[in-house]
Design a protein around this motif. Structure first.
Motif, PDB file in Angstrom:
ATOM      1  N   GLY A 146      86.786  13.444  -4.472  1.00  0.00           N
ATOM      2  CA  GLY A 146      86.834  13.599  -5.914  1.00  0.00           C
ATOM      3  C   GLY A 146      86.152  14.885  -6.329  1.00  0.00           C
ATOM      4  N   SER A 147      86.012  15.076  -7.634  1.00  0.00           N
ATOM      5  CA  SER A 147      85.407  16.307  -8.130  1.00  0.00           C
ATOM      6  C   SER A 147      83.923  16.399  -7.816  1.00  0.00           C
ATOM      7  CB  SER A 147      85.619  16.421  -9.643  1.00  0.00           C
ATOM      8  OG  SER A 147      85.031  15.304 -10.307  1.00  0.00           O
ATOM      9  N   ASP A 148      83.246  15.242  -7.704  1.00  0.00           N
ATOM     10  CA  ASP A 148      81.796  15.271  -7.514  1.00  0.00           C
ATOM     11  C   ASP A 148      81.314  14.550  -6.257  1.00  0.00           C
ATOM     12  OD1 ASP A 148      82.448  12.753  -8.323  1.00  0.00           O
ATOM     13  OD2 ASP A 148      81.037  12.653  -9.993  1.00  0.00           O
ATOM     14  N   SER A 149      82.225  14.031  -5.437  1.00  0.00           N
ATOM     15  CA  SER A 149      81.789  13.316  -4.231  1.00  0.00           C
ATOM     16  C   SER A 149      82.939  13.130  -3.253  1.00  0.00           C
ATOM     17  CB  SER A 149      81.207  11.944  -4.595  1.00  0.00           C
ATOM     18  OG  SER A 149      82.217  11.117  -5.150  1.00  0.00           O
ATOM     19  N   THR A 150      82.568  12.840  -1.992  1.00  0.00           N
ATOM     20  CA  THR A 150      83.516  12.469  -0.943  1.00  0.00           C
ATOM     21  C   THR A 150      83.119  11.110  -0.400  1.00  0.00           C
ATOM     22  OG1 THR A 150      84.042  14.734  -0.262  1.00  0.00           O
ATOM     23  CG2 THR A 150      84.353  13.016   1.392  1.00  0.00           C
ATOM     24  N   THR A 151      84.101  10.218  -0.224  1.00  0.00           N
ATOM     25  CA  THR A 151      83.848   8.882   0.306  1.00  0.00           C
ATOM     26  C   THR A 151      84.657   8.682   1.583  1.00  0.00           C
ATOM     27  OG1 THR A 151      83.477   7.995  -1.914  1.00  0.00           O
ATOM     28  CG2 THR A 151      83.919   6.412  -0.166  1.00  0.00           C
ATOM     29  N   VAL A 152      83.997   8.134   2.612  1.00  0.00           N
ATOM     30  CA  VAL A 152      84.652   7.868   3.889  1.00  0.00           C
ATOM     31  C   VAL A 152      84.571   6.374   4.184  1.00  0.00           C
ATOM     32  CG1 VAL A 152      84.628   8.297   6.372  1.00  0.00           C
ATOM     33  CG2 VAL A 152      84.092  10.153   4.788  1.00  0.00           C
ATOM     34  N   GLY A 153      85.725   5.747   4.446  1.00  0.00           N
ATOM     35  CA  GLY A 153      85.776   4.349   4.839  1.00  0.00           C
ATOM     36  C   GLY A 153      86.412   4.223   6.210  1.00  0.00           C
ATOM     37  N   VAL A 154      85.815   3.446   7.094  1.00  0.00           N
ATOM     38  CA  VAL A 154      86.278   3.349   8.486  1.00  0.00           C
ATOM     39  C   VAL A 154      86.883   1.971   8.745  1.00  0.00           C
ATOM     40  CG1 VAL A 154      85.601   3.488  10.907  1.00  0.00           C
ATOM     41  CG2 VAL A 154      84.513   4.985   9.224  1.00  0.00           C
ATOM     42  N   LYS A 155      88.099   1.957   9.295  1.00  0.00           N
ATOM     43  CA  LYS A 155      88.715   0.696   9.693  1.00  0.00           C
ATOM     44  C   LYS A 155      88.307   0.319  11.110  1.00  0.00           C
ATOM     45  CE  LYS A 155      93.082  -1.731  10.378  1.00  0.00           C
ATOM     46  NZ  LYS A 155      94.556  -1.668  10.335  1.00  0.00           N
ATOM     47  N   GLU A 156      88.378   1.293  12.036  1.00  0.00           N
ATOM     48  CA  GLU A 156      87.962   1.033  13.414  1.00  0.00           C
ATOM     49  C   GLU A 156      87.362   2.295  14.007  1.00  0.00           C
ATOM     50  OE1 GLU A 156      91.602   1.625  16.367  1.00  0.00           O
ATOM     51  OE2 GLU A 156      91.987   0.005  14.959  1.00  0.00           O
ATOM     52  N   GLY A 157      86.516   2.121  15.017  1.00  0.00           N
ATOM     53  CA  GLY A 157      85.811   3.250  15.596  1.00  0.00           C
ATOM     54  C   GLY A 157      84.607   3.619  14.741  1.00  0.00           C
ATOM     55  N   LYS A 158      84.238   4.880  14.721  1.00  0.00           N
ATOM     56  CA  LYS A 158      83.140   5.339  13.877  1.00  0.00           C
ATOM     57  C   LYS A 158      83.291   6.832  13.634  1.00  0.00           C
ATOM     58  CE  LYS A 158      79.976   6.019  17.785  1.00  0.00           C
ATOM     59  NZ  LYS A 158      78.663   5.636  18.374  1.00  0.00           N
ATOM     60  N   VAL A 159      82.681   7.305  12.540  1.00  0.00           N
ATOM     61  CA  VAL A 159      82.701   8.724  12.212  1.00  0.00           C
ATOM     62  C   VAL A 159      81.293   9.150  11.824  1.00  0.00           C
ATOM     63  CG1 VAL A 159      85.067   8.543  11.344  1.00  0.00           C
ATOM     64  CG2 VAL A 159      83.163   8.467   9.731  1.00  0.00           C
ATOM     65  N   SER A 160      81.053  10.456  11.890  1.00  0.00           N
ATOM     66  CA  SER A 160      79.797  11.002  11.383  1.00  0.00           C
ATOM     67  C   SER A 160      80.075  11.713  10.062  1.00  0.00           C
ATOM     68  CB  SER A 160      79.197  11.991  12.389  1.00  0.00           C
ATOM     69  OG  SER A 160      80.054  13.097  12.571  1.00  0.00           O
ATOM     70  N   LEU A 161      79.177  11.553   9.113  1.00  0.00           N
ATOM     71  CA  LEU A 161      79.289  12.192   7.807  1.00  0.00           C
ATOM     72  C   LEU A 161      78.090  13.116   7.647  1.00  0.00           C
ATOM     73  CD1 LEU A 161      80.927  12.299   5.178  1.00  0.00           C
ATOM     74  CD2 LEU A 161      79.554  10.394   4.326  1.00  0.00           C
ATOM     75  N   THR A 162      78.347  14.414   7.491  1.00  0.00           N
ATOM     76  CA  THR A 162      77.281  15.416   7.470  1.00  0.00           C
ATOM     77  C   THR A 162      77.321  16.194   6.164  1.00  0.00           C
ATOM     78  OG1 THR A 162      77.454  15.661   9.874  1.00  0.00           O
ATOM     79  CG2 THR A 162      76.264  17.378   8.688  1.00  0.00           C
ATOM     80  N   ASN A 163      76.149  16.321   5.491  1.00  0.00           N
ATOM     81  CA  ASN A 163      76.125  17.088   4.251  1.00  0.00           C
ATOM     82  C   ASN A 163      75.896  18.568   4.527  1.00  0.00           C
ATOM     83  OD1 ASN A 163      73.359  17.431   4.708  1.00  0.00           O
ATOM     84  ND2 ASN A 163      72.750  15.843   3.236  1.00  0.00           N
ATOM     85  N   ARG A 164      75.887  19.374   3.476  1.00  0.00           N
ATOM     86  CA  ARG A 164      75.749  20.822   3.632  1.00  0.00           C
ATOM     87  C   ARG A 164      74.352  21.238   4.088  1.00  0.00           C
ATOM     88  NH1 ARG A 164      80.692  22.122   4.647  1.00  0.00           N
ATOM     89  NH2 ARG A 164      82.164  21.604   2.994  1.00  0.00           N
ATOM     90  N   GLN A 165      73.397  20.320   4.010  1.00  0.00           N
ATOM     91  CA  GLN A 165      72.052  20.603   4.497  1.00  0.00           C
ATOM     92  C   GLN A 165      71.885  20.265   5.977  1.00  0.00           C
ATOM     93  OE1 GLN A 165      72.538  18.726   1.476  1.00  0.00           O
ATOM     94  NE2 GLN A 165      72.456  20.701   0.433  1.00  0.00           N
ATOM     95  N   GLY A 166      72.941  19.730   6.596  1.00  0.00           N
ATOM     96  CA  GLY A 166      72.910  19.407   8.011  1.00  0.00           C
ATOM     97  C   GLY A 166      72.455  18.002   8.336  1.00  0.00           C
ATOM     98  N   GLU A 167      72.228  17.160   7.311  1.00  0.00           N
ATOM     99  CA  GLU A 167      71.830  15.766   7.550  1.00  0.00           C
ATOM    100  C   GLU A 167      73.073  14.925   7.809  1.00  0.00           C
ATOM    101  OE1 GLU A 167      68.049  15.119   4.675  1.00  0.00           O
ATOM    102  OE2 GLU A 167      69.945  15.518   3.647  1.00  0.00           O
ATOM    103  N   SER A 168      72.979  14.002   8.779  1.00  0.00           N
ATOM    104  CA  SER A 168      74.143  13.209   9.169  1.00  0.00           C
ATOM    105  C   SER A 168      73.870  11.714   9.068  1.00  0.00           C
ATOM    106  CB  SER A 168      74.567  13.546  10.602  1.00  0.00           C
ATOM    107  OG  SER A 168      74.993  14.875  10.715  1.00  0.00           O
ATOM    108  N   ARG A 169      74.950  10.968   8.849  1.00  0.00           N
ATOM    109  CA  ARG A 169      74.929   9.511   8.887  1.00  0.00           C
ATOM    110  C   ARG A 169      76.143   9.059   9.691  1.00  0.00           C
ATOM    111  NH1 ARG A 169      70.916  10.926   6.777  1.00  0.00           N
ATOM    112  NH2 ARG A 169      69.864  10.125   4.909  1.00  0.00           N
ATOM    113  N   ILE A 170      76.003   7.913  10.374  1.00  0.00           N
ATOM    114  CA  ILE A 170      77.112   7.314  11.118  1.00  0.00           C
ATOM    115  C   ILE A 170      77.717   6.190  10.288  1.00  0.00           C
ATOM    116  CG2 ILE A 170      77.818   6.078  13.198  1.00  0.00           C
ATOM    117  CD1 ILE A 170      77.129   8.984  13.667  1.00  0.00           C
ATOM    118  N   VAL A 171      79.040   6.214  10.146  1.00  0.00           N
ATOM    119  CA  VAL A 171      79.762   5.166   9.423  1.00  0.00           C
ATOM    120  C   VAL A 171      80.573   4.380  10.449  1.00  0.00           C
ATOM    121  CG1 VAL A 171      81.279   4.643   7.490  1.00  0.00           C
ATOM    122  CG2 VAL A 171      79.919   6.745   7.458  1.00  0.00           C
TER     123      VAL A 171
END
Length: 207
Positions: free
Chosen positions: A141-166
């Protein structure tokens, strides 16, 4: 989906893997093929080219881009057996001219990425989604990105280099400041072709 359509898609997949160059595109590598188009979908072959109506079964080269209009969509078969993506309405998507990162500027895409095909990442205005062998949805969207996982996993990393696993059945967002949202439950809903895995690759199937 009838057997003729399934056979056509499988033939298209074989052609995409066997034809390394797109005629008329100055030796640019073919990166994807349109296997389904609904409504108004436009594509361009280079960053400097004008957008024109996309044609089903046509190829999209490296550096090409796709944009879908309201109530429109397209399915793209990625080269090198990377997988299949479903581009939803009001979405802008770019293939890389080099490297492995694709670009999703806006809208929603369902990604079905095959296993053991090397790194695959989606660059958005708010961060980077890193993937290997999974099924997930990215909504920008204009102010955010959303990631939804059905199977497996992904990493979500911001512009500051911080990551989360979904993980599977989880959804997480990231806003323009780099702040991560709380995880919530995710349930994938698709209106594209029906796909199953055969020999660890996504292929279309009957209902």
């Amino acid at each position: 989906m009838n057997s003729r359509k399934i056979r056509s898609l499988l033939i298209a997949a074989a052609l995409l893997l066997s034809i390394p160059l797109l005629p008329g595109c100055e030796n640019k590598q073919s990166m994807a093929q349109f296997v389904k188009i609904s409504g108004t979908v436009e594509a361009r072959t280079t960053p400097s080219a004008k957008f024109a109506p996309a044609v089903q079964q046509s190829f999209l080269p490296a550096g090409g881009a796709v944009r879908t209009m309201p109530e429109s969509g397209a399915d793209l078969l990625l080269a090198e057996s990377k997988g299949i993506i479903e581009i939803k309405a009001d979405t802008y998507f770019e293939l890389p001219q080099s490297g492995s990162n694709v670009r999703q500027e806006s809208g929603t895409i369902i990604y079905r990425i095959n296993q053991d095909k090397g790194s695959f990442s989606i660059d958005t205005p708010h961060g980077l989604t890193g993937v290997l062998g999974t099924t997930f949805e990215v909504s920008v969207g204009s102010d955010s990105t959303t990631v939804g996982v059905k199977e497996g996993k992904v990493s979500l990393t911001n512009r500051q280099g911080e990551s989360r696993i979904v993980q599977a059945k989880e959804k997480m967002g990231i806003d323009a400041s780099g702040m991560f949202s709380e995880k919530t439950v995710f349930d994938l809903k698709s209106d594209g072709f029906k796909y199953i895995k055969q020999n660890e690759k996504w292929v279309p199937t009957k209902e």
